[in-house]
Write an enzyme that holds these catalytic residues in place. Structure first.
Site, PDB file in Angstrom:
ATOM      1  N   GLU A 173       0.834  -1.202   0.000  1.00 56.77           N
ATOM      2  CA  GLU A 173       0.000   0.000   0.000  1.00 56.77           C
ATOM      3  C   GLU A 173       0.872   1.258   0.000  1.00 56.77           C
ATOM      4  OE1 GLU A 173      -3.351  -0.142   2.748  1.00 56.77           O
ATOM      5  OE2 GLU A 173      -4.159  -1.868   1.698  1.00 56.77           O
ATOM      6  N   GLU A 297      -4.902  -8.758  -0.536  1.00 58.16           N
ATOM      7  CA  GLU A 297      -5.755  -8.417   0.607  1.00 58.16           C
ATOM      8  C   GLU A 297      -7.182  -8.319   0.117  1.00 58.16           C
ATOM      9  OE1 GLU A 297      -4.525  -5.314   3.303  1.00 58.16           O
ATOM     10  OE2 GLU A 297      -2.401  -5.812   2.988  1.00 58.16           O
TER      11      GLU A 297
HETATM   12  O1  AHR Z   1      -5.481  -6.011   6.667  1.00 56.51           O
HETATM   13  C1  AHR Z   1      -5.448  -4.843   7.407  1.00 56.51           C
HETATM   14  C2  AHR Z   1      -4.761  -3.692   6.694  1.00 56.51           C
HETATM   15  O2  AHR Z   1      -5.502  -3.330   5.579  1.00 56.51           O
HETATM   16  C3  AHR Z   1      -3.390  -3.964   6.142  1.00 56.51           C
HETATM   17  O3  AHR Z   1      -2.387  -3.812   7.074  1.00 56.51           O
HETATM   18  C4  AHR Z   1      -3.259  -2.910   5.077  1.00 56.51           C
HETATM   19  O4  AHR Z   1      -2.399  -3.299   4.047  1.00 56.51           O
HETATM   20  C5  AHR Z   1      -4.679  -2.670   4.639  1.00 56.51           C
HETATM   21  O5  AHR Z   1      -4.997  -1.336   4.614  1.00 56.51           O
END
Ligand code: AHR
Length: 492
Positions: A173, A297
């Site tokens: 991110e 994710e």
């Molecule tokens: O999964 C929780 C968080 O969500 C992670 O650390 C991040 O990469 C995303 O914003």
């Protein structure tokens, strides 16, 4: 009656087993307590990894695990997590609850966990606050088999042989918690950092994952592919299902009405269109589809359980999550020409987990049973398939009632997973396997009321059961899928 066609002669792409991957971050009780309890814990463990969770994940068929973050990855300095545990440097986990991280779970522990799980390793490196040298040395430490400073250090810490590192993420991110960068800046930085992610061992060619877009940021994908597309193996995509669409008031994990249920399903279903649009941007630069889209994710994200640390992202799970998981995995299967890996967030005790723990106790969530049911698709060939379905629209959000995918294994056995997302109506389906006779069909089901879930008191409310409500025809079968259900048909 809905028509369902599966064409065993239309072989589309290989469903990479890593689509069924998980993500575990130093966040709340995911790593500590959830996966790792330490060698001296009274909770049964092997080298600190809790046996109940490890055994459950193995049975679920976990192919790959991502670590150490997430946002944590861009604050993580790997050297703090090696050597004598009593001397490891402590740090504050600023992203997640401001708790003290004692670094007792580090590189050696992660590879030990992967060994016990029998899964591949996906490590995410630190671009946000780490140096090129630090990343370069980490790769050397993990993968160099010869005589070098980092290989010696590894041996001093008890591991002579290098490990096998399958995937490495260059930042997480980077458009947000990983440095708040613009795509032009990140893509240049990626080129620089990635240069020093060396393939030290010709038998361990590392699959490099660049930080890709947040959800619908198609410009990020465009710039990244233009500037660095020829240097990457994959680019990541993060997309979470937030029922209300409002990050400040996302909605409860257990207390929701049918409209919220539908909104959750419709938001999860958006994954299909989001992947398609990113794929068409990627096609511009990479028509051969060499570069993978890595959805590292994904999952539901609700308000934290009342009374728990807001920074720990602990939420419960119901049949609604099972439906989200099943429809999403069907979408990934259908896009397996581009989606090479995906990692649900997160394995234990955080967001859409497959297992929850409380001290010595563990409960498996409805999502767990979906992963276990779908593991038959791993490494199969995606088949052409199509189902007719009613659609529902509410408040400008639309989702189909039925979502499916079908695959074939190397012995010619067909696996079809069908989701009936409607909470009220069953669905009659009439399945035809094109140009093929059908000898036998076996089926399993996960179903329940949308609010049903497994608790520490009642662990088996939502599990996988045998399903018999179907009739075999010469070239297919008919079936009635109950409301809110996920059914797997195994067709020979
Ligand atoms: O999964 C929780 C968080 O969500 C992670 O650390 C991040 O990469 C995303 O914003």
């Amino acid at each position: 009656m809905e028509k369902y066609l599966i064409n065993p002669y239309h072989k589309i792409s290989k469903i990479n087993k890593d689509i069924y991957g998980n993500f575990s971050e130093h966040l709340g009780r995911c790593v500590y307590e959830g996966l790792y309890v330490g060698e001296n814990s009274k909770i049964p463990n092997v080298n600190g990894m809790r046996c109940d969770v490890v055994n459950a994940l193995k049975e679920m068929g976990i192919p790959v695990l991502r670590w150490p973050g997430g946002c944590f990855a861009d604050e993580y300095h790997w050297k703090d997590g090696i050597g004598d545990k009593s001397k490891r440097k402590k740090m504050v986990n600023t992203h997640w609850g401001g708790v003290v991280e004692d670094n007792s779970f580090g590189t050696h522990e992660f590879f030990e966990l992967c060994r016990q799980l029998g899964c591949d390793a996906y490590i995410n490196g630190n671009v946000g606050s780490g140096t090129v040298e630090e990343m370069n040395e980490w790769i050397e430490y993990m993968t160099f088999g010869g005589d070098s400073p980092m290989a010696r250090l590894r041996a001093e810490n008890g591991r002579k042989e290098p490990w096998k590192l399958k995937y490495f993420g260059v930042g997480n991110e980077s458009w947000g918690c990983g440095g708040n960068m613009m795509p032009e800046y990140y893509s240049h930085l990626f080129r620089r950092y990635n240069t020093y992610v060396r393939d030290y061992d010709s038998n361990n060619k590392i699959y490099r994952v660049a930080c890709g877009p947040n959800a619908e940021d198609y410009n990020w994908t465009d710039v990244l592919m233009k500037n660095a597309g020829n240097k990457v193996n994959g680019i990541s995509l993060h997309y979470y299902t937030v029922p209300s669409g409002d990050w400040n008031k996302k909605g409860s994990s257990t207390d929701f009405d049918e409209n919220e249920y539908f909104s959750t399903i419709a938001k999860a279903y958006k994954m299909d269109g989001i992947i398609s649009r990113h794929c068409s941007v990627m096609d511009k630069y990479d028509p051969e589809k060499r570069v993978g889209l890595i959805v590292d994710e994904w999952g539901t994200w609700y308000d934290v359980e009342p009374g728990t640390n807001p920074g720990f992202l602990y939420q419960l799970s119901t049949m609604r999550d099972a439906v989200v998981a099943a429809l999403t995995l069907n979408i990934f299967n259908k896009h397996s020409d581009r989606v090479h890996m995906a990692n649900i967030a997160q394995t234990v005790n955080v967001l859409q987990s497959v297992a929850l723990t409380d001290g010595e106790d563990m409960v498996l969530t409805p999502t767990y049973y979906v992963f276990k049911m779908f593991k038959d698709h791993q490494n199969n060939t995606l088949l052409g398939s199509y189902i007719t379905t009613p659609e529902r629209t509410l408040n400008n959000e639309t989702a189909p009632q039925l979502i499916e995918s079908a695959s074939m294994d190397e012995n010619g056995v067909i696996y079809s997973t069908v989701v009936n997302s409607c909470p009220e109506h069953s669905a009659q389906i009439d399945c035809e396997i094109a140009h093929n006779g059908v000898k036998s069909v076996k089926a399993n089901i996960i179903t329940g009321n949308i609010h049903d879930g497994n608790t520490f008191e009642n662990k088996n409310t939502v599990v996988q059961k045998e399903f018999t409500d179907f009739e075999i025809k010469p070239n297919g079968f008919t079936a009635e899928l109950p409301p809110c259900s996920i059914v797997k048909f195994v067709i020979e």
